[in-house]
Design an enzyme around this catalytic site. Structure first.
Site, short mmCIF file in Angstrom:
data_model
loop_
_atom_site.label_atom_id
_atom_site.label_comp_id
_atom_site.label_asym_id
_atom_site.label_seq_id
_atom_site.Cartn_x
_atom_site.Cartn_y
_atom_site.Cartn_z
N ASP A 60 34.07 30.22 35.74
CA ASP A 60 34.32 29.56 37.30
C ASP A 60 32.77 29.97 38.08
OD1 ASP A 60 34.67 31.44 38.35
OD2 ASP A 60 36.19 30.79 40.06
N LYS A 94 37.66 25.03 31.62
CA LYS A 94 37.82 25.86 32.77
C LYS A 94 39.46 26.20 32.47
CE LYS A 94 36.80 25.81 36.90
NZ LYS A 94 36.58 25.64 38.75
#
Length: 356
Positions: free
Chosen positions: A242, A224
């Site tokens: 997320d 991420k």
């Protein structure tokens, strides 16, 4: 004598006429009796004919009586329909796609949602303040378990004291911890940012690498964080999965996966690579401003007609407006120094740490 004979003849004639008329007289009463009998029979039959008529009419009337209650149920659906009108948008505005939604239909719906969000958030951008790749990777690591706003309020002091990877690599941990305390989990985060600064200094000459396989080797950096850096510091497409992104793509039924890596792969397959970075911004922005985890503002959602989860949140437009956050609700955004396009669109910069 003549008179007497004549009278005798007339008397005999009279008797003869009387005798001849007797049968006629007797037949007349019989005829009357037969006529009366016919009338009586007709009269007796008539009620029999009328009786069935009454029964028939009763039979005809019976369905009417039975249909009368049917009218009451007929009104019920109307009332039910009226009652459902308040919920109708859930079916009319956002019909659930069939379970067997084709791949082509899914791709079209997903891309249309992204286009709609692009019109709503044309100025979408990463909501972490940064001036170079090093600041972005550090800020992204610090954003775990806290808000971008809190990170943006904390990093000015951090980067003022440690502007380069070499500076932060040589920092005293306790001093860094004190600066990072407002972000939560400050000890673990201090260890991560000092560790990645050392790795950058020792392994990459003090420069943030521009490859995924190198970024994920840094302490505290996962896929991420790596995609945030690649997409926003190097212009290389990446999907940032997320918590907001995970929530929304499942609500939209783009995928049923729960593992971030699998979500990334499933969603990435629906879009061209060139769309990945902006797609991430659009989805995350929408999740932060409108499609909240607990109380999504369904009544103010621009993609409600395309959302299978419409109705999970507040559908009343006026009540939904009160749930909007950041610039959509008239409140400051996440960044202290947002892009000019954001300000031009009516967005407000976030207040610095400690401001009222």
């Amino acid at each position: 004598m003549k008179k007497t004979a004549a009278s005798k003849k007339s008397a005999a004639a009279d008797r003869a006429s009387t005798t001849e008329g007797a049968p006629a007289t007797e037949k007349a009463p019989a005829a009357k009796k037969s006529a009366a009998a016919k009338k009586a029979a007709t009269a007796k039959k008539a009620p029999a004919k009328k009786a069935p008529a009454k029964k028939a009419s009763a039979k005809k009337a019976a369905p009417l009586k039975r249909q009368a209650p049917a009218k009451k149920p007929a009104v019920v659906p109307k009332k039910a329909t009226a009652a459902v009108k308040g919920v109708a948008p859930a079916k009319t505005v956002a019909p659930k796609p069939p379970r067997g939604e084709s791949r082509t239909a899914l791709v079209r719906r997903a891309r249309r949602i992204n286009r709609e969000l692009a019109e709503v958030y044309p100025y979408a951008h990463p909501e972490l303040d940064f001036e170079n790749p090093f600041q972005l990777v550090v800020a992204t690591v610090l954003s775990a378990q806290t808000t971008d706003l809190r990170v943006n309020q904390t990093t000015p002091a951090l980067f003022a004291k440690y502007p380069t990877p070499e500076d932060l690599a040589a920092a005293v941990p306790e001093e860094v911890e004190e600066i990072l305390r407002p972000t939560g989990f400050f000890r673990a985060k201090t260890k991560s940012v000092i560790g990645l600064s050392k790795a950058l200094t020792e392994d990459f000459g003090g420069e943030v690498p521009g490859r995924l396989e190198d970024l994920v080797k840094l302490p505290g950096v996962g896929r991420k964080t790596a995609f945030v850096v690649l997409g926003n510091a190097f212009g290389r497409p990446g999907i940032t999965v997320d918590t907001h992104f995970q929530r929304l793509v499942r609500r939209w039924r783009w995928t049923e996966e729960t593992d971030p890596d699998k979500i990334e792969a499933a969603v990435g397959a629906l879009f061209p690579k060139s769309d990945w970075t902006d797609l991430s911004h659009h989805v995350i922005w929408h999740g932060r401003r409108i499609c909240h985890a607990r109380k999504p503002a369904c009544g103010a959602c621009p993609v409600a007609p395309l959302c299978p989860a419409y109705g999970e949140g507040e559908t009343d437009p006026e009540k939904a407006k009160k749930l909007l956050k950041y610039e959509k609700g008239g409140f400051p955004g996440q960044r202290l120094k947002p892009p000019q396009a954001y300000l031009d669109a009516g967005g407000k910069p976030a207040p610095p740490l400690g401001a009222g």
